[in-house]
Write a protein that holds these residues in place. Structure first.
Motif, mmCIF file in Angstrom:
data_model
loop_
_atom_site.group_PDB
_atom_site.id
_atom_site.type_symbol
_atom_site.label_atom_id
_atom_site.label_comp_id
_atom_site.label_asym_id
_atom_site.label_seq_id
_atom_site.Cartn_x
_atom_site.Cartn_y
_atom_site.Cartn_z
ATOM 1 N N ARG A 154 7.867 37.394 25.705
ATOM 2 C CA ARG A 154 9.288 37.660 25.562
ATOM 3 C C ARG A 154 9.679 37.538 24.104
ATOM 4 O O ARG A 154 9.541 36.488 23.495
ATOM 5 C CB ARG A 154 10.086 36.660 26.402
ATOM 6 N N SER A 155 10.168 38.630 23.504
ATOM 7 C CA SER A 155 10.605 38.586 22.111
ATOM 8 C C SER A 155 11.927 37.843 22.033
ATOM 9 O O SER A 155 12.882 38.186 22.716
ATOM 10 C CB SER A 155 10.780 40.008 21.567
ATOM 11 N N VAL A 393 5.336 34.731 14.162
ATOM 12 C CA VAL A 393 5.978 34.729 12.849
ATOM 13 C C VAL A 393 7.150 33.752 12.893
ATOM 14 O O VAL A 393 7.982 33.808 13.802
ATOM 15 C CB VAL A 393 6.464 36.133 12.457
ATOM 16 N N VAL A 394 7.202 32.847 11.931
ATOM 17 C CA VAL A 394 8.265 31.844 11.874
ATOM 18 C C VAL A 394 9.123 32.123 10.646
ATOM 19 O O VAL A 394 8.672 31.973 9.510
ATOM 20 C CB VAL A 394 7.685 30.421 11.796
ATOM 21 N N ILE A 395 10.352 32.540 10.877
ATOM 22 C CA ILE A 395 11.294 32.827 9.795
ATOM 23 C C ILE A 395 12.057 31.555 9.445
ATOM 24 O O ILE A 395 12.581 30.868 10.325
ATOM 25 C CB ILE A 395 12.268 33.941 10.200
ATOM 26 N N THR A 396 12.094 31.243 8.156
ATOM 27 C CA THR A 396 12.848 30.082 7.691
ATOM 28 C C THR A 396 13.844 30.530 6.641
ATOM 29 O O THR A 396 13.549 31.384 5.808
ATOM 30 C CB THR A 396 11.912 29.024 7.081
ATOM 31 N N ALA A 397 15.031 29.972 6.691
ATOM 32 C CA ALA A 397 16.071 30.297 5.708
ATOM 33 C C ALA A 397 16.354 29.072 4.864
ATOM 34 O O ALA A 397 16.263 27.940 5.340
ATOM 35 C CB ALA A 397 17.345 30.763 6.404
ATOM 36 N N PRO A 419 4.309 39.867 18.870
ATOM 37 C CA PRO A 419 5.013 39.592 20.125
ATOM 38 C C PRO A 419 6.132 38.570 20.021
ATOM 39 O O PRO A 419 7.006 38.542 20.878
ATOM 40 C CB PRO A 419 3.896 39.060 21.039
ATOM 41 N N LEU A 420 6.118 37.713 19.001
ATOM 42 C CA LEU A 420 7.140 36.672 18.934
ATOM 43 C C LEU A 420 7.540 36.402 17.489
ATOM 44 O O LEU A 420 6.691 36.150 16.633
ATOM 45 C CB LEU A 420 6.619 35.365 19.556
ATOM 46 N N VAL A 421 8.842 36.494 17.228
ATOM 47 C CA VAL A 421 9.419 36.111 15.939
ATOM 48 C C VAL A 421 10.376 34.961 16.217
ATOM 49 O O VAL A 421 11.353 35.126 16.949
ATOM 50 C CB VAL A 421 10.155 37.280 15.262
ATOM 51 N N ALA A 422 10.083 33.788 15.666
ATOM 52 C CA ALA A 422 10.879 32.591 15.914
ATOM 53 C C ALA A 422 11.608 32.195 14.639
ATOM 54 O O ALA A 422 11.186 32.539 13.538
ATOM 55 C CB ALA A 422 9.984 31.444 16.387
#
Length: 463
Positions: A154-155, A393-397, A419-422
């Protein structure tokens, strides 16, 4: 005779409450800067009401973000306890008796204010695969697709947890309910669908048995994107939940990296990968746990770390060194976390990514970091047929980042088949260069790490 009841209705996002006070037969307005401050005002009013009336009163609270609903009894001496549920009234024999609610109600506990974090638009995958994705996943022989079916994922835009509810009977530890339990010695349980229960579900998933020795790899060829601090923090999270002596974090940089400088307990000189491999040159020979432990450095959370090339070692680490280390560690540990360097051509980098059961790619919201990650994943898609199904993939701001990078990056990664961008909240300690310990991280960072660890274990074991 039933106790007088003070009813409290919370609104305005947990900053305002309307309280009916039975002794005055009037309604009062109570306010607080936060919901916790508001609840302090509510119980101050309840204490005054019980003291003035000289008898126990019942406080029924509804509404609010973190506290709805609950029923408590307040004595004149300011003792507070969960209210006893009244026995259900007798019903005619032909009617079904209504279900009783559990004692104390079921509160909501929020583990973090997700409203402050920008959201990532979620787009369903295209019906027709992109050329890059088709080239990776379509291995055909004799006209038949031989590629094993990928596990559906699940995206999501944020870190999520499965809809299960272990530990439902345990008292709340977080939010206003947790605060009331700690301050007043209560045992109020969290609501079934609360963020705290989702966090407990994640913890339950993390502790499940693994099919075999597993490798978790952190990779992004761009330096300074947070690979090392995120690898260290995830290793700590896994050790706390899975137990000590289950996970090792290793510096897989070909010439050594900063892992030894970011952990709470730094390794002694010479306590590194070359020293362990020299002491145990044949990976097929069993190594005693005590011998292995001599070359690892135990951390306060129960995990072990091992530094990369240090001291007098003159040769770089290569693919054979990485495989050799993994074979030794696998004899007495469950998980190896590989903190890679910045050279995708290095043998250690190639082994760590190719062998990984889960690949975690940290991507700060900067064009250079996002472009490097996209190029890396594109290259992996052309050479490794199943690596994308194991990629998170783990996006950090953070300060100085460009939020406009996020949508373009997420769209590009999903087009490639990730499949997953967190999304992780910004953690100042990660960017500080200081030593890392879970106890020093912000609460919402620890919660996000738990849910990231859940996604990693799910990637390894399946749903």
């Amino acid at each position: 005779m039933s106790a007088p009841q003070m009813t409290v209705a919370i609104d305005d996002g947990g900053r305002h409450a309307t309280a009916y006070v039975p002794s005055q037969a009037a309604t009062l307005d109570l306010r607080g800067d936060t919901e916790q401050d508001l609840m302090t005002a509510v119980f101050a009013q309840a204490h005054a009401e019980a003291r003035n009336s000289g008898q126990t009163i019942t406080v029924a609270v509804s509404g609010g973000t973190d506290t709805a609903p609950m029923r408590l009894e307040v004595d004149p001496d300011q003792t507070i306890r969960p209210a006893q549920e009244q026995a259900p009234a007798q019903e005619p024999a032909t009617r079904e008796r209504p279900q009783r609610r559990p004692a104390g109600g079921t509160p909501v506990v929020r583990i973090q204010d997700e409203g402050n974090e920008p959201t990532v638009p979620v787009r369903l995958p295209a019906t027709e695969p992109t050329p890059a994705r088709a080239a990776v996943f379509a291995e055909r022989a004799d006209g038949y697709d031989r590629t094993p079916p990928a596990r559906p994922r699940r995206s999501v835009a944020g870190l999520a947890a499965p809809e299960i509810a272990p530990g439902a009977g345990e008292p709340a530890r977080l939010g206003v309910r947790g605060w009331l339990n700690a301050m007043l010695g209560l045992s109020l349980a969290p609501k079934a669908q609360s963020p705290e229960m989702r966090l407990r579900a994640a913890e339950s998933m993390i502790t499940r048995a693994l099919p075999d020795f597993s490798v978790i790899t952190f990779a992004n060829p761009k330096g300074g994107v947070g690979k090392t601090p995120l690898a260290v923090a995830l290793t700590q999270t896994l050790a706390v939940l899975r137990g000590a002596s289950t996970v090792v974090c290793a510096d897989f940089g070909e010439v050594g990296g900063s892992l030894a400088k970011r952990v709470a307990v730094r390794p002694s000189p010479g306590n590194d990968i070359p020293a362990l491999l020299a002491a145990h040159p044949d990976p097929d020979v069993a190594i005693r746990p005590s011998v292995l432990s001599q070359h690892l450095t135990r951390q306060p959370s129960g995990e072990d770390i091992i530094a990369g090339r240090r001291g007098d070692a003159t040769s770089v680490l290569n693919e054979d060194h990485a495989a050799h280390l993994a074979a030794i560690v696998a004899q007495h540990r469950e998980i190896l976390v590989a903190d890679t360097g910045n050279n995708p051509l290095a043998g250690t980098w190639q082994w760590a990514v190719r062998t990984a059961d889960a690949v975690v790619v940290p991507v700060p919201l900067r064009w250079d970091a996002a472009d490097a990650a996209e190029e890396m994943i594109t290259e992996l898609a052309s050479t490794a047929t199943d690596v994308l199904q194991r990629t998170i993939v783990v996006i950090t701001a953070g300060p100085g980042d460009a939020p406009m990078v996020e949508q373009d990056t997420v769209e590009a990664l999903r087009d490639l088949g990730v499949p997953l961008v967190a999304r992780m909240p910004f953690e100042p300690l990660f960017a500080s260069g200081e030593r890392l310990a879970l106890s020093r991280l912000q609460p919402h960072t620890r919660a996000a790490l738990t849910r990231l660890a859940e996604e990693v274990i799910t990637t390894i074991t399946g749903p």
